[in-house]
Design a protein around this motif. Structure first.
Motif, PDB file in Angstrom:
ATOM      1  N   GLU A  54      40.862  -9.825 -24.105  1.00  0.00           N
ATOM      2  CA  GLU A  54      40.343 -11.193 -24.204  1.00  0.00           C
ATOM      3  C   GLU A  54      39.661 -11.504 -25.539  1.00  0.00           C
ATOM      4  OE1 GLU A  54      38.093 -12.176 -20.695  1.00  0.00           O
ATOM      5  OE2 GLU A  54      39.750 -11.674 -19.375  1.00  0.00           O
ATOM      6  N   GLU A  55      39.867 -10.660 -26.547  1.00  0.00           N
ATOM      7  CA  GLU A  55      39.321 -10.905 -27.886  1.00  0.00           C
ATOM      8  C   GLU A  55      40.482 -11.093 -28.857  1.00  0.00           C
ATOM      9  OE1 GLU A  55      35.896  -9.904 -29.264  1.00  0.00           O
ATOM     10  OE2 GLU A  55      35.002  -9.740 -27.284  1.00  0.00           O
ATOM     11  N   PHE A  56      40.444 -12.184 -29.625  1.00  0.00           N
ATOM     12  CA  PHE A  56      41.504 -12.409 -30.602  1.00  0.00           C
ATOM     13  C   PHE A  56      41.444 -11.369 -31.713  1.00  0.00           C
ATOM     14  CE2 PHE A  56      41.608 -16.622 -28.700  1.00  0.00           C
ATOM     15  CZ  PHE A  56      42.974 -16.851 -28.637  1.00  0.00           C
ATOM     16  N   VAL A  57      42.616 -10.907 -32.135  1.00  0.00           N
ATOM     17  CA  VAL A  57      42.740  -9.954 -33.239  1.00  0.00           C
ATOM     18  C   VAL A  57      43.211 -10.747 -34.457  1.00  0.00           C
ATOM     19  CG1 VAL A  57      43.922  -7.884 -34.079  1.00  0.00           C
ATOM     20  CG2 VAL A  57      43.362  -8.101 -31.641  1.00  0.00           C
ATOM     21  N   ASP A  58      42.521 -10.592 -35.571  1.00  0.00           N
ATOM     22  CA  ASP A  58      42.941 -11.264 -36.808  1.00  0.00           C
ATOM     23  C   ASP A  58      44.292 -10.712 -37.236  1.00  0.00           C
ATOM     24  OD1 ASP A  58      40.633 -12.850 -37.062  1.00  0.00           O
ATOM     25  OD2 ASP A  58      39.573 -11.271 -38.151  1.00  0.00           O
ATOM     26  N   ARG A  59      45.155 -11.594 -37.689  1.00  0.00           N
ATOM     27  CA  ARG A  59      46.508 -11.210 -38.096  1.00  0.00           C
ATOM     28  C   ARG A  59      46.487 -10.061 -39.119  1.00  0.00           C
ATOM     29  NH1 ARG A  59      50.875 -13.388 -37.029  1.00  0.00           N
ATOM     30  NH2 ARG A  59      49.920 -15.319 -36.341  1.00  0.00           N
ATOM     31  N   GLU A  60      45.547 -10.088 -40.049  1.00  0.00           N
ATOM     32  CA  GLU A  60      45.493  -9.034 -41.066  1.00  0.00           C
ATOM     33  C   GLU A  60      45.075  -7.683 -40.475  1.00  0.00           C
ATOM     34  OE1 GLU A  60      41.688 -11.546 -41.536  1.00  0.00           O
ATOM     35  OE2 GLU A  60      43.815 -12.012 -41.464  1.00  0.00           O
ATOM     36  N   ASP A  61      44.606  -7.673 -39.214  1.00  0.00           N
ATOM     37  CA  ASP A  61      44.209  -6.425 -38.552  1.00  0.00           C
ATOM     38  C   ASP A  61      45.260  -5.898 -37.580  1.00  0.00           C
ATOM     39  OD1 ASP A  61      41.777  -6.484 -39.919  1.00  0.00           O
ATOM     40  OD2 ASP A  61      40.785  -7.612 -38.320  1.00  0.00           O
ATOM     41  N   VAL A  73      46.724  -6.791 -23.278  1.00  0.00           N
ATOM     42  CA  VAL A  73      47.196  -7.462 -24.488  1.00  0.00           C
ATOM     43  C   VAL A  73      47.956  -8.714 -24.081  1.00  0.00           C
ATOM     44  CG1 VAL A  73      48.613  -7.226 -26.570  1.00  0.00           C
ATOM     45  CG2 VAL A  73      47.411  -5.228 -25.643  1.00  0.00           C
ATOM     46  N   ASP A  74      47.652  -9.813 -24.758  1.00  0.00           N
ATOM     47  CA  ASP A  74      48.372 -11.058 -24.523  1.00  0.00           C
ATOM     48  C   ASP A  74      48.926 -11.574 -25.839  1.00  0.00           C
ATOM     49  OD1 ASP A  74      47.966 -11.703 -21.642  1.00  0.00           O
ATOM     50  OD2 ASP A  74      45.859 -11.593 -22.225  1.00  0.00           O
ATOM     51  N   PHE A  75      50.221 -11.903 -25.823  1.00  0.00           N
ATOM     52  CA  PHE A  75      50.863 -12.566 -26.960  1.00  0.00           C
ATOM     53  C   PHE A  75      50.844 -14.059 -26.654  1.00  0.00           C
ATOM     54  CE2 PHE A  75      53.387  -8.460 -26.905  1.00  0.00           C
ATOM     55  CZ  PHE A  75      52.681  -7.886 -27.943  1.00  0.00           C
ATOM     56  N   LEU A  76      50.248 -14.837 -27.538  1.00  0.00           N
ATOM     57  CA  LEU A  76      50.063 -16.267 -27.291  1.00  0.00           C
ATOM     58  C   LEU A  76      50.683 -17.095 -28.402  1.00  0.00           C
ATOM     59  CD1 LEU A  76      46.268 -15.957 -26.463  1.00  0.00           C
ATOM     60  CD2 LEU A  76      48.115 -16.149 -24.796  1.00  0.00           C
ATOM     61  N   TYR A  77      51.305 -18.188 -27.995  1.00  0.00           N
ATOM     62  CA  TYR A  77      51.850 -19.151 -28.944  1.00  0.00           C
ATOM     63  C   TYR A  77      51.153 -20.477 -28.688  1.00  0.00           C
ATOM     64  CZ  TYR A  77      55.649 -15.848 -29.688  1.00  0.00           C
ATOM     65  OH  TYR A  77      56.375 -14.722 -29.998  1.00  0.00           O
ATOM     66  N   PHE A  78      50.610 -21.056 -29.725  1.00  0.00           N
ATOM     67  CA  PHE A  78      49.964 -22.350 -29.583  1.00  0.00           C
ATOM     68  C   PHE A  78      50.936 -23.418 -30.020  1.00  0.00           C
ATOM     69  CE2 PHE A  78      46.505 -19.314 -29.970  1.00  0.00           C
ATOM     70  CZ  PHE A  78      45.759 -19.660 -28.860  1.00  0.00           C
ATOM     71  N   MET A  79      51.198 -24.327 -29.122  1.00  0.00           N
ATOM     72  CA  MET A  79      52.159 -25.397 -29.385  1.00  0.00           C
ATOM     73  C   MET A  79      51.415 -26.708 -29.604  1.00  0.00           C
ATOM     74  SD  MET A  79      54.983 -23.887 -29.194  1.00  0.00           S
ATOM     75  CE  MET A  79      55.564 -22.315 -28.664  1.00  0.00           C
ATOM     76  N   GLY A  80      51.782 -27.394 -30.658  1.00  0.00           N
ATOM     77  CA  GLY A  80      51.223 -28.723 -30.871  1.00  0.00           C
ATOM     78  C   GLY A  80      51.969 -29.707 -30.007  1.00  0.00           C
ATOM     79  N   GLY A  81      51.367 -30.794 -29.764  1.00  0.00           N
ATOM     80  CA  GLY A  81      52.035 -31.787 -28.943  1.00  0.00           C
ATOM     81  C   GLY A  81      51.223 -33.055 -28.920  1.00  0.00           C
ATOM     82  N   GLY A  82      51.702 -33.971 -28.207  1.00  0.00           N
ATOM     83  CA  GLY A  82      51.001 -35.237 -28.091  1.00  0.00           C
ATOM     84  C   GLY A  82      51.290 -35.852 -26.735  1.00  0.00           C
TER      85      GLY A  82
END
Length: 85
Positions: A54-61, A73-82
């Protein structure tokens, strides 16, 4: 080969159970977040966000963050929308 080398080798390549996106998965340790992304053939790895316990890992890490037995471990995709009106 000395017996202490055998024990060390076993420790370096032990199997561990983790939870990936809610599913049990058995992996060989040591493994990093970057390794797990490859193992799971994550689509668009440059667009994924990762949480470990439940803690985000920085991409550079991703390449240095080691996973351990029992990690979630969770792989998450954030989708923009309206709004559709």
């Amino acid at each position: 080969m000395p017996s202490h080398c055998v024990g060390a080798d076993k420790k370096l390549h032990q199997m561990a159970k983790i939870i990936v996106n809610g599913e049990d998965q058995e992996i060989q340790l040591p493994v990093t977040v970057a390794d797990l992304i490859k193992i799971n053939k994550v689509l668009q790895p440059d667009m994924v966000s990762v949480q470990v316990n439940e803690e985000f890992v920085d991409r550079e890490d991703f390449g240095t963050t080691q996973l351990n037995e029992g990690d979630e471990v969770d792989f998450l995709y954030f989708m923009g929308g309206g709004a559709y009106v």
